[in-house]
Design a protein around this motif. Structure first.
Motif, PDB file in Angstrom:
ATOM      1  N   ASN A  23      35.888  36.149  30.520  1.00  0.00           N
ATOM      2  CA  ASN A  23      36.940  36.455  31.490  1.00  0.00           C
ATOM      3  C   ASN A  23      36.661  35.834  32.850  1.00  0.00           C
ATOM      4  OD1 ASN A  23      38.633  38.110  29.818  1.00  0.00           O
ATOM      5  ND2 ASN A  23      37.140  39.757  30.022  1.00  0.00           N
ATOM      6  N   CYS A  24      36.169  34.598  32.837  1.00  0.00           N
ATOM      7  CA  CYS A  24      35.803  33.939  34.089  1.00  0.00           C
ATOM      8  C   CYS A  24      36.997  33.727  35.014  1.00  0.00           C
ATOM      9  CB  CYS A  24      35.123  32.596  33.800  1.00  0.00           C
ATOM     10  SG  CYS A  24      33.423  32.773  33.209  1.00  0.00           S
ATOM     11  N   ASP A  25      38.197  33.615  34.427  1.00  0.00           N
ATOM     12  CA  ASP A  25      39.370  33.455  35.281  1.00  0.00           C
ATOM     13  C   ASP A  25      39.548  34.668  36.185  1.00  0.00           C
ATOM     14  OD1 ASP A  25      39.894  35.000  33.022  1.00  0.00           O
ATOM     15  OD2 ASP A  25      42.019  34.452  32.956  1.00  0.00           O
ATOM     16  N   ARG A  26      39.233  35.856  35.675  1.00  0.00           N
ATOM     17  CA  ARG A  26      39.299  37.073  36.484  1.00  0.00           C
ATOM     18  C   ARG A  26      38.033  37.246  37.315  1.00  0.00           C
ATOM     19  NH1 ARG A  26      40.227  41.676  32.278  1.00  0.00           N
ATOM     20  NH2 ARG A  26      40.101  42.938  34.175  1.00  0.00           N
ATOM     21  N   LEU A  27      36.890  36.969  36.703  1.00  0.00           N
ATOM     22  CA  LEU A  27      35.611  37.173  37.382  1.00  0.00           C
ATOM     23  C   LEU A  27      35.505  36.352  38.658  1.00  0.00           C
ATOM     24  CD1 LEU A  27      32.762  38.458  37.221  1.00  0.00           C
ATOM     25  CD2 LEU A  27      32.037  36.430  35.949  1.00  0.00           C
ATOM     26  N   LEU A  28      35.943  35.109  38.603  1.00  0.00           N
ATOM     27  CA  LEU A  28      35.793  34.202  39.741  1.00  0.00           C
ATOM     28  C   LEU A  28      36.843  34.409  40.827  1.00  0.00           C
ATOM     29  CD1 LEU A  28      34.832  30.958  37.783  1.00  0.00           C
ATOM     30  CD2 LEU A  28      33.322  32.563  38.967  1.00  0.00           C
ATOM     31  N   THR A  29      37.771  35.330  40.570  1.00  0.00           N
ATOM     32  CA  THR A  29      38.755  35.663  41.609  1.00  0.00           C
ATOM     33  C   THR A  29      38.524  37.073  42.155  1.00  0.00           C
ATOM     34  OG1 THR A  29      40.346  36.381  39.904  1.00  0.00           O
ATOM     35  CG2 THR A  29      40.517  34.108  40.698  1.00  0.00           C
ATOM     36  N   CYS A  30      37.354  37.657  41.831  1.00  0.00           N
ATOM     37  CA  CYS A  30      37.009  38.980  42.357  1.00  0.00           C
ATOM     38  C   CYS A  30      36.477  38.900  43.785  1.00  0.00           C
ATOM     39  CB  CYS A  30      35.960  39.648  41.463  1.00  0.00           C
ATOM     40  SG  CYS A  30      36.599  40.191  39.869  1.00  0.00           S
ATOM     41  N   GLN A  31      36.277  37.695  44.284  1.00  0.00           N
ATOM     42  CA  GLN A  31      35.831  37.511  45.652  1.00  0.00           C
ATOM     43  C   GLN A  31      37.023  37.059  46.512  1.00  0.00           C
ATOM     44  OE1 GLN A  31      34.246  35.459  43.062  1.00  0.00           O
ATOM     45  NE2 GLN A  31      33.195  37.384  42.580  1.00  0.00           N
ATOM     46  N   LYS A  32      36.818  37.086  47.805  1.00  0.00           N
ATOM     47  CA  LYS A  32      37.862  36.601  48.701  1.00  0.00           C
ATOM     48  C   LYS A  32      38.184  35.140  48.402  1.00  0.00           C
ATOM     49  CE  LYS A  32      37.567  39.082  53.118  1.00  0.00           C
ATOM     50  NZ  LYS A  32      37.282  38.891  54.560  1.00  0.00           N
ATOM     51  N   PRO A  33      39.425  34.725  48.597  1.00  0.00           N
ATOM     52  CA  PRO A  33      39.712  33.282  48.549  1.00  0.00           C
ATOM     53  C   PRO A  33      38.819  32.550  49.541  1.00  0.00           C
ATOM     54  CG  PRO A  33      41.751  34.547  48.591  1.00  0.00           C
ATOM     55  CD  PRO A  33      40.630  35.530  48.835  1.00  0.00           C
ATOM     56  N   LEU A  34      38.330  31.401  49.155  1.00  0.00           N
ATOM     57  CA  LEU A  34      37.348  30.699  49.978  1.00  0.00           C
ATOM     58  C   LEU A  34      37.863  30.406  51.384  1.00  0.00           C
ATOM     59  CD1 LEU A  34      35.853  28.243  47.316  1.00  0.00           C
ATOM     60  CD2 LEU A  34      35.101  30.543  47.963  1.00  0.00           C
ATOM     61  N   ASP A  35      39.138  30.148  51.512  1.00  0.00           N
ATOM     62  CA  ASP A  35      39.695  29.854  52.833  1.00  0.00           C
ATOM     63  C   ASP A  35      39.802  31.088  53.724  1.00  0.00           C
ATOM     64  OD1 ASP A  35      40.008  27.106  52.458  1.00  0.00           O
ATOM     65  OD2 ASP A  35      41.943  27.367  51.457  1.00  0.00           O
ATOM     66  N   ASP A  36      39.646  32.285  53.125  1.00  0.00           N
ATOM     67  CA  ASP A  36      39.790  33.519  53.897  1.00  0.00           C
ATOM     68  C   ASP A  36      38.452  34.134  54.312  1.00  0.00           C
ATOM     69  OD1 ASP A  36      42.501  33.259  53.596  1.00  0.00           O
ATOM     70  OD2 ASP A  36      42.658  34.719  51.963  1.00  0.00           O
ATOM     71  N   LEU A  37      37.345  33.505  53.943  1.00  0.00           N
ATOM     72  CA  LEU A  37      36.038  34.063  54.269  1.00  0.00           C
ATOM     73  C   LEU A  37      35.831  34.095  55.774  1.00  0.00           C
ATOM     74  CD1 LEU A  37      33.906  32.165  51.595  1.00  0.00           C
ATOM     75  CD2 LEU A  37      34.644  34.564  51.507  1.00  0.00           C
ATOM     76  N   CYS A  38      35.220  35.183  56.275  1.00  0.00           N
ATOM     77  CA  CYS A  38      34.999  35.272  57.721  1.00  0.00           C
ATOM     78  C   CYS A  38      33.913  34.296  58.166  1.00  0.00           C
ATOM     79  CB  CYS A  38      34.631  36.697  58.123  1.00  0.00           C
ATOM     80  SG  CYS A  38      32.996  37.249  57.591  1.00  0.00           S
ATOM     81  N   ASN A  39      32.986  33.979  57.283  1.00  0.00           N
ATOM     82  CA  ASN A  39      32.008  32.915  57.513  1.00  0.00           C
ATOM     83  C   ASN A  39      31.476  32.478  56.140  1.00  0.00           C
ATOM     84  OD1 ASN A  39      29.796  34.632  56.773  1.00  0.00           O
ATOM     85  ND2 ASN A  39      29.706  35.422  58.864  1.00  0.00           N
ATOM     86  N   ALA A  40      30.658  31.449  56.147  1.00  0.00           N
ATOM     87  CA  ALA A  40      30.208  30.871  54.880  1.00  0.00           C
ATOM     88  C   ALA A  40      29.306  31.798  54.077  1.00  0.00           C
ATOM     89  CB  ALA A  40      29.478  29.547  55.142  1.00  0.00           C
ATOM     90  N   ASP A  41      28.724  32.823  54.726  1.00  0.00           N
ATOM     91  CA  ASP A  41      27.815  33.733  54.032  1.00  0.00           C
ATOM     92  C   ASP A  41      28.521  34.916  53.380  1.00  0.00           C
ATOM     93  OD1 ASP A  41      25.389  32.464  54.301  1.00  0.00           O
ATOM     94  OD2 ASP A  41      25.038  33.253  56.303  1.00  0.00           O
ATOM     95  N   GLU A  42      29.798  35.102  53.663  1.00  0.00           N
ATOM     96  CA  GLU A  42      30.476  36.258  53.102  1.00  0.00           C
ATOM     97  C   GLU A  42      30.598  36.161  51.585  1.00  0.00           C
ATOM     98  OE1 GLU A  42      34.318  39.167  53.914  1.00  0.00           O
ATOM     99  OE2 GLU A  42      34.421  37.080  54.581  1.00  0.00           O
ATOM    100  N   LEU A  43      30.711  34.961  51.058  1.00  0.00           N
ATOM    101  CA  LEU A  43      30.824  34.803  49.611  1.00  0.00           C
ATOM    102  C   LEU A  43      29.562  35.302  48.923  1.00  0.00           C
ATOM    103  CD1 LEU A  43      32.394  33.818  47.140  1.00  0.00           C
ATOM    104  CD2 LEU A  43      31.341  31.563  47.473  1.00  0.00           C
ATOM    105  N   GLN A  44      28.386  34.903  49.427  1.00  0.00           N
ATOM    106  CA  GLN A  44      27.157  35.360  48.789  1.00  0.00           C
ATOM    107  C   GLN A  44      26.970  36.861  48.976  1.00  0.00           C
ATOM    108  OE1 GLN A  44      23.618  35.737  50.192  1.00  0.00           O
ATOM    109  NE2 GLN A  44      24.013  35.441  52.360  1.00  0.00           N
ATOM    110  N   PHE A  45      27.421  37.408  50.103  1.00  0.00           N
ATOM    111  CA  PHE A  45      27.333  38.848  50.329  1.00  0.00           C
ATOM    112  C   PHE A  45      28.136  39.599  49.267  1.00  0.00           C
ATOM    113  CE2 PHE A  45      28.727  42.854  52.159  1.00  0.00           C
ATOM    114  CZ  PHE A  45      27.571  43.358  52.721  1.00  0.00           C
ATOM    115  N   GLN A  46      29.353  39.151  49.010  1.00  0.00           N
ATOM    116  CA  GLN A  46      30.186  39.803  48.002  1.00  0.00           C
ATOM    117  C   GLN A  46      29.597  39.637  46.609  1.00  0.00           C
ATOM    118  OE1 GLN A  46      34.322  38.364  48.570  1.00  0.00           O
ATOM    119  NE2 GLN A  46      34.772  40.486  49.093  1.00  0.00           N
TER     120      GLN A  46
END
Length: 246
Positions: A23-46
């Motif tokens: 279910n990678c299509d769902r799994l990889l959209t469980c994080q914020k859209p990349l353009d909406d991240l408050c900074n580059a580290d928010e993705l790894q935090f989530q």
């Protein structure tokens, strides 16, 4: 290739059988859209925290099985499954190291995205906190009560390194590793936002500090001190140093 092109590939990769099964299509959209991240580290935090929730889900599922095997006295299954839980706990501690790559300033920016939320609200963490009493109850009912044994019997007076002992040790390792996770998390907070901040007093960080002193199975910890006191009374609390030349 432009950044937006890379982002498109990251967020919408090709889905073959492997990706479909997971279910990678769902799994990889469980994080914020990349353009909406408050900074580059928010993705790894989530991602780190989401992965922690998945590991805790697996731990809880496994501990349910452990409880059932405890009730039927299937020691080998209990020890094997507890070994799995211990490995998951160690991975959870190690994963927190990734978050130490953030600067305090970057973490503050991410923290604003959490609202009033904290790790104390973790659904997986809260579920795990409720399971130790049932583990202990099942252990006592199957391995101690039928023969009238006590923890002292298992560890000292009737020590035989038997089934009751190896399971008790598996339980105390679970307890120890859980507290290590708590302490590691506490030091992560200390490093990221500090523990002396006025805004944190009376808030989740205080709960974390008090929780890190908690023990799930106090009987298994207390017996060690009792045994040492007993031996001290027999051998002498203070003994002559062995390095002194006679």
């Amino acid at each position: 290739m432009k950044r937006e092109d890379y982002y498109a590939r990251i967020e919408n990769p090709e889905m073959l059988d492997y990706g479909v099964y997971l279910n990678c299509d769902r799994l990889l959209t469980c994080q914020k859209p990349l353009d909406d991240l408050c900074n580059a580290d928010e993705l790894q935090f989530q991602i780190v925290h989401q992965v922690e929730e998945l590991w805790m889900k697996l731990m809880s599922f496994t501990l349910v099985e452990v409880i059932e095997y405890l009730k039927t006295g299937e020691t080998n299954r209990v020890v094997t499954l507890m070994g799995r839980v211990h490995r998951l706990q160690r991975m959870m501690v190690q994963q927190l190291d990734v978050l130490e790559t953030m600067s305090p300033k970057e973490y503050q920016e991410i923290r604003l995205q959490l609202g009033n939320g904290s790790g104390q609200e973790s659904p997986g963490f809260r579920t795990l906190l409720k399971m130790p009493p049932d583990l202990w109850k099942a252990f006592v009912a199957q391995y101690l009560a039928p023969t009238g044994r006590t923890v002292a019997d298992v560890y000292n007076e009737g020590y035989a390194h038997d089934d009751a002992y190896v399971i008790a040790e598996a339980l105390i390792e679970f307890d120890e590793l859980f507290q290590k996770f708590r302490w590691h998390h506490l030091f992560l907070i200390h490093r990221s936002i500090g523990l002396g901040s006025k805004s944190l007093k009376g808030r989740p960080v205080d709960l974390l500090q008090s929780g890190a002193k908690h023990r799930f199975f106090p009987e298994l910890w207390d017996i060690r001190g009792a045994m040492t006191d007993s031996w001290g009374g027999e051998y002498g609390v203070v003994r002559k140093p062995i390095h002194v030349v006679k």
